[in-house]
Motif scaffolding. Structure first.
Motif, short mmCIF file in Angstrom:
data_model
loop_
_atom_site.label_atom_id
_atom_site.label_comp_id
_atom_site.label_asym_id
_atom_site.label_seq_id
_atom_site.Cartn_x
_atom_site.Cartn_y
_atom_site.Cartn_z
N ILE A 1 -30.88 5.41 -12.99
CA ILE A 1 -31.97 6.61 -13.15
C ILE A 1 -32.68 6.48 -14.43
CG2 ILE A 1 -32.33 9.28 -13.23
CD1 ILE A 1 -29.50 9.17 -11.63
N ARG A 2 -34.06 6.50 -14.39
CA ARG A 2 -34.66 6.53 -15.71
C ARG A 2 -35.47 7.73 -15.71
NH1 ARG A 2 -38.90 3.69 -16.48
NH2 ARG A 2 -39.32 2.91 -14.52
N GLY A 3 -35.42 8.33 -17.01
CA GLY A 3 -36.06 9.79 -17.22
C GLY A 3 -35.85 10.96 -16.55
N ALA A 4 -36.09 12.15 -16.97
CA ALA A 4 -35.74 13.43 -16.64
C ALA A 4 -36.62 14.30 -17.07
CB ALA A 4 -34.33 13.55 -16.55
N PRO A 5 -37.08 15.14 -16.66
CA PRO A 5 -38.18 16.11 -17.28
C PRO A 5 -37.10 17.14 -18.01
CG PRO A 5 -38.05 16.53 -15.07
CD PRO A 5 -37.30 15.46 -14.93
N ALA A 6 -37.66 17.71 -19.05
CA ALA A 6 -37.03 18.93 -19.68
C ALA A 6 -36.31 19.75 -19.01
CB ALA A 6 -37.86 19.41 -20.67
N GLY A 7 -35.15 20.22 -19.05
CA GLY A 7 -34.88 21.46 -18.27
C GLY A 7 -33.74 20.88 -17.17
N THR A 8 -33.65 19.63 -17.13
CA THR A 8 -32.86 19.12 -16.08
C THR A 8 -31.57 19.26 -16.22
OG1 THR A 8 -34.44 17.26 -15.56
CG2 THR A 8 -32.33 16.80 -14.97
N ARG A 9 -30.68 19.82 -15.51
CA ARG A 9 -29.34 20.15 -15.52
C ARG A 9 -28.31 19.09 -14.43
NH1 ARG A 9 -27.40 25.73 -15.18
NH2 ARG A 9 -25.52 24.64 -15.79
N SER A 10 -29.24 18.55 -13.51
CA SER A 10 -28.30 17.92 -12.32
C SER A 10 -29.24 17.25 -11.47
CB SER A 10 -27.53 18.66 -11.81
OG SER A 10 -28.11 19.47 -10.58
N PHE A 11 -28.87 16.08 -11.04
CA PHE A 11 -29.53 15.55 -10.08
C PHE A 11 -29.08 15.36 -8.63
CE2 PHE A 11 -30.20 12.77 -13.88
CZ PHE A 11 -31.43 12.96 -13.96
N ALA A 12 -29.68 15.36 -7.44
CA ALA A 12 -29.39 15.16 -6.18
C ALA A 12 -29.89 14.12 -5.61
CB ALA A 12 -29.47 16.71 -5.47
N LEU A 13 -29.13 13.43 -4.62
CA LEU A 13 -29.44 12.36 -3.97
C LEU A 13 -29.23 12.29 -2.60
CD1 LEU A 13 -30.31 9.26 -4.35
CD2 LEU A 13 -27.79 8.68 -4.38
N ILE A 14 -30.33 12.11 -1.60
CA ILE A 14 -30.51 11.97 -0.22
C ILE A 14 -31.00 10.68 0.23
CG2 ILE A 14 -31.41 13.04 1.87
CD1 ILE A 14 -31.81 15.67 0.48
N VAL A 15 -30.08 10.00 0.95
CA VAL A 15 -30.38 8.70 1.51
C VAL A 15 -30.44 8.85 3.26
CG1 VAL A 15 -30.00 6.22 1.74
CG2 VAL A 15 -29.48 7.47 -0.53
N GLU A 16 -31.77 8.50 3.54
CA GLU A 16 -32.04 8.76 5.04
C GLU A 16 -32.67 7.48 5.53
OE1 GLU A 16 -32.64 13.20 5.49
OE2 GLU A 16 -34.32 12.16 4.49
N ASP A 17 -32.47 7.20 6.95
CA ASP A 17 -33.19 6.12 7.77
C ASP A 17 -34.26 6.95 8.59
OD1 ASP A 17 -34.18 4.16 9.56
OD2 ASP A 17 -32.03 3.67 10.27
N PRO A 18 -35.54 6.87 8.31
CA PRO A 18 -36.55 7.69 8.92
C PRO A 18 -36.80 7.00 10.37
CG PRO A 18 -37.62 6.62 7.25
CD PRO A 18 -36.10 6.45 7.03
N ASP A 19 -36.43 5.69 10.50
CA ASP A 19 -36.73 4.72 11.50
C ASP A 19 -35.64 4.80 12.68
OD1 ASP A 19 -39.04 3.89 10.43
OD2 ASP A 19 -37.90 2.55 9.24
N ALA A 20 -34.52 5.40 12.66
CA ALA A 20 -33.60 5.63 13.49
C ALA A 20 -34.04 6.22 14.77
CB ALA A 20 -32.31 6.51 12.97
N PRO A 21 -33.28 5.64 15.99
CA PRO A 21 -34.01 6.19 17.22
C PRO A 21 -33.51 7.56 17.28
CG PRO A 21 -32.36 4.09 17.64
CD PRO A 21 -32.42 4.72 15.97
N GLU A 22 -34.21 8.32 17.98
CA GLU A 22 -34.26 9.73 18.23
C GLU A 22 -34.53 10.83 17.10
OE1 GLU A 22 -31.08 10.80 20.75
OE2 GLU A 22 -31.12 8.86 21.69
N ARG A 23 -34.02 10.57 15.82
CA ARG A 23 -34.01 11.33 14.81
C ARG A 23 -33.79 10.55 13.52
NH1 ARG A 23 -29.11 12.99 12.88
NH2 ARG A 23 -27.35 12.39 14.31
#
Length: 164
Positions: free
Chosen positions: A46-68
């Protein structure tokens, strides 16, 4: 005011960026990350963070998966001082959610054989709060808590496929 630039969103002079020493954005994920091999989460930086950042969240997804769209990893309350997520983190390393394999933590790529390359979108969010979510929360629960608290966002894309 936020404006978009390559690799992230800018607030003032601080750019939030997400990188990996294991793969370049748009390139293949290491084979050791796949669900049917070592199933190791890739290392992230992770590089950089705006002022006021208290935490990070991460979502990893496959948009090419069959059906959804398929959820591979959910994490939150990563401290604002964090600059690395090591390779192969376990489910107890920090708060993590339920992936679409029905497990807490990383669930690596496993696209259908012969389906071609799938994209794996790693989305990092800089937040102005710590999230009150239990271990094993769903993607919907996490997404609902992000609303109104995202200061900046960055993304990184990896690809994976399985031969016939």
């Amino acid at each position: 005011m936020l404006r978009r630039e390559a690799g992230g969103i800018i607030r003032g002079r601080m750019t939030l960026a997400l990188e990996s020493p294991a793969f370049v954005s748009g390139g293949p994920l290491p084979a050791r990350c796949a669900a049917d091999t070592s199933n190791r989460s890739p290392p992230l930086r992770i590089r950089g963070a705006p002022a006021g950042t208290r935490s990070f969240a991460l979502i990893v997804e496959d948009p090419d998966a069959p059906e959804r769209t398929w959820t591979h990893w959910l994490a939150w309350n990563l401290g604002a001082e964090r600059r690395e997520i090591p390779e192969a983190v376990g489910p107890d390393a920090f708060p993590q959610g339920l992936n679409d394999y029905g497990q807490v933590g990383w669930g690596g790529p496993k696209p259908p054989r012969g389906d071609g390359a799938h994209r794996y979108l790693f989305q990092l969010f800089a937040l102005d709060v710590l999230l009150n979510l239990p271990q094993g929360a769903t993607r919907e629960a996490l997404a609902g808590r992000l609303h109104g608290h995202v200061l900046a966002q960055a993304s990184l894309t990896g690809k994976a496929w399985r031969s016939r």
